[in-house]
Write a protein that holds these residues in place. Structure first.
Motif, PDB file in Angstrom:
ATOM      1  N   ALA A 198     -34.725 -37.589 -22.185  1.00 10.37           N
ATOM      2  CA  ALA A 198     -35.334 -38.373 -23.079  1.00 10.37           C
ATOM      3  C   ALA A 198     -36.848 -38.585 -22.974  1.00 10.37           C
ATOM      4  N   ARG A 199     -37.311 -38.243 -21.849  1.00 11.09           N
ATOM      5  CA  ARG A 199     -38.764 -38.253 -21.761  1.00 11.09           C
ATOM      6  C   ARG A 199     -39.586 -37.035 -22.365  1.00 11.09           C
ATOM      7  N   GLY A 200     -38.581 -35.839 -22.549  1.00  5.36           N
ATOM      8  CA  GLY A 200     -39.088 -34.713 -23.063  1.00  5.36           C
ATOM      9  C   GLY A 200     -39.399 -33.652 -22.051  1.00  5.36           C
ATOM     10  N   ARG A 201     -38.828 -34.056 -20.878  1.00  9.62           N
ATOM     11  CA  ARG A 201     -39.543 -33.310 -19.538  1.00  9.62           C
ATOM     12  C   ARG A 201     -38.406 -32.075 -19.399  1.00  9.62           C
ATOM     13  N   ARG A 202     -38.969 -31.029 -19.138  1.00  6.03           N
ATOM     14  CA  ARG A 202     -38.232 -29.714 -18.451  1.00  6.03           C
ATOM     15  C   ARG A 202     -37.622 -30.449 -17.025  1.00  6.03           C
ATOM     16  N   VAL A 203     -36.814 -29.865 -16.225  1.00  6.29           N
ATOM     17  CA  VAL A 203     -36.181 -30.336 -15.043  1.00  6.29           C
ATOM     18  C   VAL A 203     -35.984 -28.993 -14.223  1.00  6.29           C
ATOM     19  N   ALA A 204     -36.521 -29.478 -12.908  1.00  3.81           N
ATOM     20  CA  ALA A 204     -36.327 -28.239 -11.884  1.00  3.81           C
ATOM     21  C   ALA A 204     -35.542 -28.696 -10.590  1.00  3.81           C
ATOM     22  N   LEU A 205     -34.507 -28.008 -10.263  1.00  4.15           N
ATOM     23  CA  LEU A 205     -33.695 -28.307  -9.103  1.00  4.15           C
ATOM     24  C   LEU A 205     -34.390 -27.375  -8.031  1.00  4.15           C
ATOM     25  N   ALA A 262     -39.915 -30.470   5.584  1.00  7.97           N
ATOM     26  CA  ALA A 262     -41.000 -31.044   4.766  1.00  7.97           C
ATOM     27  C   ALA A 262     -40.664 -31.706   3.555  1.00  7.97           C
ATOM     28  N   PHE A 263     -41.581 -32.516   3.288  1.00  8.15           N
ATOM     29  CA  PHE A 263     -41.074 -33.494   2.071  1.00  8.15           C
ATOM     30  C   PHE A 263     -42.325 -33.414   0.966  1.00  8.15           C
ATOM     31  N   PRO A 264     -42.360 -33.551   0.036  1.00  6.21           N
ATOM     32  CA  PRO A 264     -43.562 -33.314  -0.810  1.00  6.21           C
ATOM     33  C   PRO A 264     -44.299 -34.364  -0.833  1.00  6.21           C
ATOM     34  N   TRP A 265     -45.662 -34.250  -0.382  1.00  6.53           N
ATOM     35  CA  TRP A 265     -46.826 -35.289  -0.427  1.00  6.53           C
ATOM     36  C   TRP A 265     -46.939 -35.686   1.131  1.00  6.53           C
ATOM     37  N   ALA A 266     -45.678 -35.747   1.621  1.00  4.82           N
ATOM     38  CA  ALA A 266     -45.702 -36.257   3.027  1.00  4.82           C
ATOM     39  C   ALA A 266     -46.399 -35.228   3.990  1.00  4.82           C
ATOM     40  N   ARG A 267     -46.431 -34.020   3.459  1.00  3.40           N
ATOM     41  CA  ARG A 267     -47.238 -32.917   4.413  1.00  3.40           C
ATOM     42  C   ARG A 267     -48.597 -33.090   4.546  1.00  3.40           C
ATOM     43  N   ALA A 268     -49.073 -34.145   3.873  1.00  8.79           N
ATOM     44  CA  ALA A 268     -50.611 -34.749   4.209  1.00  8.79           C
ATOM     45  C   ALA A 268     -50.553 -35.389   5.473  1.00  8.79           C
ATOM     46  N   LEU A 269     -49.590 -35.900   5.971  1.00  8.77           N
ATOM     47  CA  LEU A 269     -49.456 -36.675   7.181  1.00  8.77           C
ATOM     48  C   LEU A 269     -49.277 -35.788   8.427  1.00  8.77           C
ATOM     49  N   PRO A 270     -49.820 -35.904   9.368  1.00 11.42           N
ATOM     50  CA  PRO A 270     -49.397 -35.141  10.795  1.00 11.42           C
ATOM     51  C   PRO A 270     -47.936 -35.585  11.179  1.00 11.42           C
ATOM     52  N   LEU A 271     -47.165 -34.487  11.384  1.00  6.49           N
ATOM     53  CA  LEU A 271     -45.777 -34.605  11.382  1.00  6.49           C
ATOM     54  C   LEU A 271     -45.138 -35.399  12.687  1.00  6.49           C
ATOM     55  N   SER A 272     -45.962 -35.142  13.807  1.00  7.16           N
ATOM     56  CA  SER A 272     -45.742 -36.101  15.242  1.00  7.16           C
ATOM     57  C   SER A 272     -46.596 -35.832  16.188  1.00  7.16           C
ATOM     58  N   ALA A 311     -41.294 -27.924  -0.542  1.00  3.94           N
ATOM     59  CA  ALA A 311     -42.242 -29.085  -0.708  1.00  3.94           C
ATOM     60  C   ALA A 311     -43.334 -29.065  -1.457  1.00  3.94           C
ATOM     61  N   ALA A 312     -44.093 -27.827  -1.019  1.00  3.13           N
ATOM     62  CA  ALA A 312     -45.208 -27.423  -1.754  1.00  3.13           C
ATOM     63  C   ALA A 312     -44.989 -27.136  -3.281  1.00  3.13           C
ATOM     64  N   SER A 313     -43.837 -26.573  -3.545  1.00  5.56           N
ATOM     65  CA  SER A 313     -43.420 -26.063  -5.055  1.00  5.56           C
ATOM     66  C   SER A 313     -43.136 -27.383  -5.776  1.00  5.56           C
ATOM     67  N   ALA A 314     -42.425 -28.316  -5.060  1.00  4.86           N
ATOM     68  CA  ALA A 314     -41.734 -29.537  -5.813  1.00  4.86           C
ATOM     69  C   ALA A 314     -43.363 -30.314  -6.239  1.00  4.86           C
ATOM     70  N   GLU A 315     -43.972 -30.320  -5.395  1.00  3.29           N
ATOM     71  CA  GLU A 315     -45.453 -31.148  -6.025  1.00  3.29           C
ATOM     72  C   GLU A 315     -46.122 -30.557  -6.945  1.00  3.29           C
ATOM     73  N   ARG A 316     -46.226 -29.307  -6.901  1.00  4.54           N
ATOM     74  CA  ARG A 316     -46.769 -28.654  -8.188  1.00  4.54           C
ATOM     75  C   ARG A 316     -46.035 -28.523  -9.613  1.00  4.54           C
ATOM     76  N   LEU A 317     -44.600 -28.431  -9.393  1.00  3.82           N
ATOM     77  CA  LEU A 317     -43.788 -28.644 -10.443  1.00  3.82           C
ATOM     78  C   LEU A 317     -43.895 -29.909 -11.120  1.00  3.82           C
ATOM     79  N   VAL A 318     -43.785 -31.200 -10.503  1.00  4.16           N
ATOM     80  CA  VAL A 318     -44.167 -32.610 -10.841  1.00  4.16           C
ATOM     81  C   VAL A 318     -45.559 -32.451 -11.502  1.00  4.16           C
ATOM     82  N   ARG A 319     -46.692 -31.861 -10.950  1.00  4.93           N
ATOM     83  CA  ARG A 319     -47.844 -31.992 -11.603  1.00  4.93           C
ATOM     84  C   ARG A 319     -47.724 -31.048 -13.020  1.00  4.93           C
ATOM     85  N   ALA A 320     -46.855 -30.068 -13.026  1.00  2.30           N
ATOM     86  CA  ALA A 320     -46.941 -29.232 -14.223  1.00  2.30           C
ATOM     87  C   ALA A 320     -45.938 -29.901 -15.154  1.00  2.30           C
TER      88      ALA A 320
END
Length: 308
Positions: free
Chosen positions: A28-35, A85-95, A63-72
């Protein structure tokens, strides 16, 4: 096949319902979709599992690809392994100390305490942009998350998501970056309890995991744009293995890469072309990730696929 993807469960039915409703909103928003599938898979050695076999995948590429697909401009259904790894959470140190060093405890006005993240200096230079991008994706409904732990759950959720996205036809992209195990022990052959070391040296016979590309391409989402990934340690067999996969499964793209150089160079293999994508030394120094080039190239390939 029956042992790997069991009869449709209530969990799978609910997952398909969620993805279908979300996909309609994307249309409905006119977006393509990526799984995007991401992370490794865990294969238990016992029914009441204490021991597992798994591969090295951290889920960084997915995770990195998901971020860029949303940006696209895509809506992204992110099917990922728990604790990968989770999109955008990669900016935090893991542990560990890296994470603890950026957390601060502050007394609250009402006598309670709050935990703050210290973004001063250069400890977390990418955190604020990542947080803004993540919340924007959520607010716009561009990210749907499905989480799996073991191999069987992954295969069931992949089937559910593929069936839900099938009505989108060629506007759906399957970006299969998860590192799925090639071998497993069928449930019928697994010991119920923990394997005892007193029994002596362990010998395991594993079966081949049924390949999901075939039913995905032929049955579940036959009009979709499907991308698989091929990782090898021997560069001399890489392209032949990629071409064999295209010939066998009849999907559109294989992203081929060698273990040692996977973060700086890949070869995108299609029926007619072999295109190398690489980062220069300057691009590496600037912090660019190879996924930026992969997604940019595949986005244009997907657009051309839809136009056909």
């Amino acid at each position: 096949m029956a042992e790997q993807v069991p009869p449709v469960s209530p969990v799978e039915v609910e997952a398909e319902r969620r993805v279908r409703a979300w996909a309609e909103a994307q249309r409905a928003r006119g977006r393509r979709v990526a799984l995007v599938t991401s992370g490794g898979t865990q294969v238990p050695l016992e029914a009441r599992a204490v021991r597992f076999l798994e591969n090295f995948s951290s889920g960084r590429r997915g995770a990195a690809s998901a971020e860029r697909l949303v940006r696209a401009g895509y809506g992204v259904c992110f099917l990922y392994r728990t604790r990968s790894a989770f999109p955008w959470a990669r900016a935090l140190p893991l542990s560990g100390p890296a994470l603890l060093d950026v957390l601060r405890v502050q007394d609250g006005d009402a006598g309670g305490q709050r935990v703050l993240v210290d973004c001063s200096g250069s400890a977390l230079p990418d955190l604020v942009p990542a947080l803004l991008a993540y919340h924007r994706a959520k607010e716009e409904g561009a990210l749907l998350v499905l989480e799996f732990t073991g191999l069987v759950e992954y295969l069931a959720l992949l089937r559910a998501a593929a069936r839900a996205l099938a009505p989108l036809g060629s506007s759906a992209m399957f970006y299969l970056a998860a590192a799925v195990s090639d071998f497993y022990i069928p449930a019928s052959e697994m010991p119920e309890h923990k394997i005892q070391s007193t029994d002596g040296p362990l010998q395991i016979t594993m079966k081949m995991v049924p390949k999901m590309l075939s039913p995905l391409v032929k049955e579940w989402a036959p009009e979709a744009f499907v991308i698989s990934f091929k990782l090898e340690t021997n560069p001399s067999i890489l392209i032949d293995k990629a071409k064999q996969a295209l010939e066998k499964y009849r999907h559109q793209v294989v992203v081929a890469n060698v273990l040692d150089s996977r973060r700086t160079s890949v070869i995108v293999v299609t029926k007619d072309l072999e295109t190398q994508l690489s980062l220069s030394d300057d691009e590496v120094a600037q912090g660019m990730e190879i996924e930026e080039k992969i997604v940019s190239y595949l986005e244009s390939q997907h657009r051309a696929f839809m136009e056909k």
